[in-house]
Motif scaffolding. Structure first.
Motif, PDB file in Angstrom:
ATOM      1  N   SER A  39      52.276  63.148  61.684  1.00  0.00           N
ATOM      2  CA  SER A  39      53.529  62.913  60.982  1.00  0.00           C
ATOM      3  C   SER A  39      53.982  64.165  60.245  1.00  0.00           C
ATOM      4  O   SER A  39      55.130  64.539  60.313  1.00  0.00           O
ATOM      5  N   LYS A  40      53.082  64.805  59.564  1.00  0.00           N
ATOM      6  CA  LYS A  40      53.482  65.976  58.787  1.00  0.00           C
ATOM      7  C   LYS A  40      52.647  67.198  59.110  1.00  0.00           C
ATOM      8  O   LYS A  40      52.763  68.210  58.450  1.00  0.00           O
ATOM      9  N   THR A  44      56.513  69.230  62.626  1.00  0.00           N
ATOM     10  CA  THR A  44      57.532  68.794  61.676  1.00  0.00           C
ATOM     11  C   THR A  44      58.456  69.935  61.276  1.00  0.00           C
ATOM     12  O   THR A  44      59.671  69.773  61.241  1.00  0.00           O
ATOM     13  N   PRO A  94      63.281  62.238  63.715  1.00  0.00           N
ATOM     14  CA  PRO A  94      63.462  61.424  62.506  1.00  0.00           C
ATOM     15  C   PRO A  94      64.638  60.458  62.632  1.00  0.00           C
ATOM     16  O   PRO A  94      65.556  60.681  63.420  1.00  0.00           O
TER      17      PRO A  94
END
Length: 141
Positions: A39-40, A44, A94
């Motif tokens: 996710s991060k 990203t 996103p």
């Protein structure tokens, strides 16, 4: 190490990934395929840079984005070039404001139904309030 195990799975030397959770030792049978979802951690930065550079998702060029993410992933995998050479990048972009607004509307409706008659007669949030909370003021991208 986890990367060593992943390298063995992708190269076909093993089909089992073993890792420790707080509760137990887990053995996962992978059959030569491993999905790494982050996710991060990886990608990203590239995704957000491309979105900002293109003023949103509409002008986003898939090839350029995937290439940038691949370079970012490769930099994290460092000397694990064998693993990196077998990696396929599938970016998860996103949510846009419309997506977030729809999710928030659904959550408000669910809360209204769940607690109607207990905490309130009717929970109703205006569209302008939902749009405000899902606008660029409150969302990083």
């Amino acid at each position: 190490s986890m990367l060593s195990d992943l390298s063995h799975i992708i190269s076909g030397k093993s089909d089992t990934l073993t890792y420790q959770t707080p509760e137990k030792l887990v053995e996962a049978f992978c059959n030569g395929t491993v999905f790494i979802m982050t996710s991060k951690q990886w990608g990203t930065k590239s995704i957000f840079q491309h979105i900002r550079r293109n003023d949103g998702l509409n002008g986003l060029r898939r090839e350029s984005l995937i290439s940038a993410i691949q370079r970012e992933v490769d930099s994290h995998l460092d000397y694990w070039t064998k693993l990196a050479s077998h990696a396929t990048v599938a970016p998860f972009l996103p949510f846009q404001q419309e997506d977030l607004s729809s999710i928030l509307k659904g959550r408000v409706q669910a809360l209204n139904l769940k607690y109607q008659g207990l905490h309130w007669k009717l929970l109703d949030v205006s569209l302008s309030t939902i749009n405000y909370f899902t606008s660029h003021i409150h969302i990083e991208y």
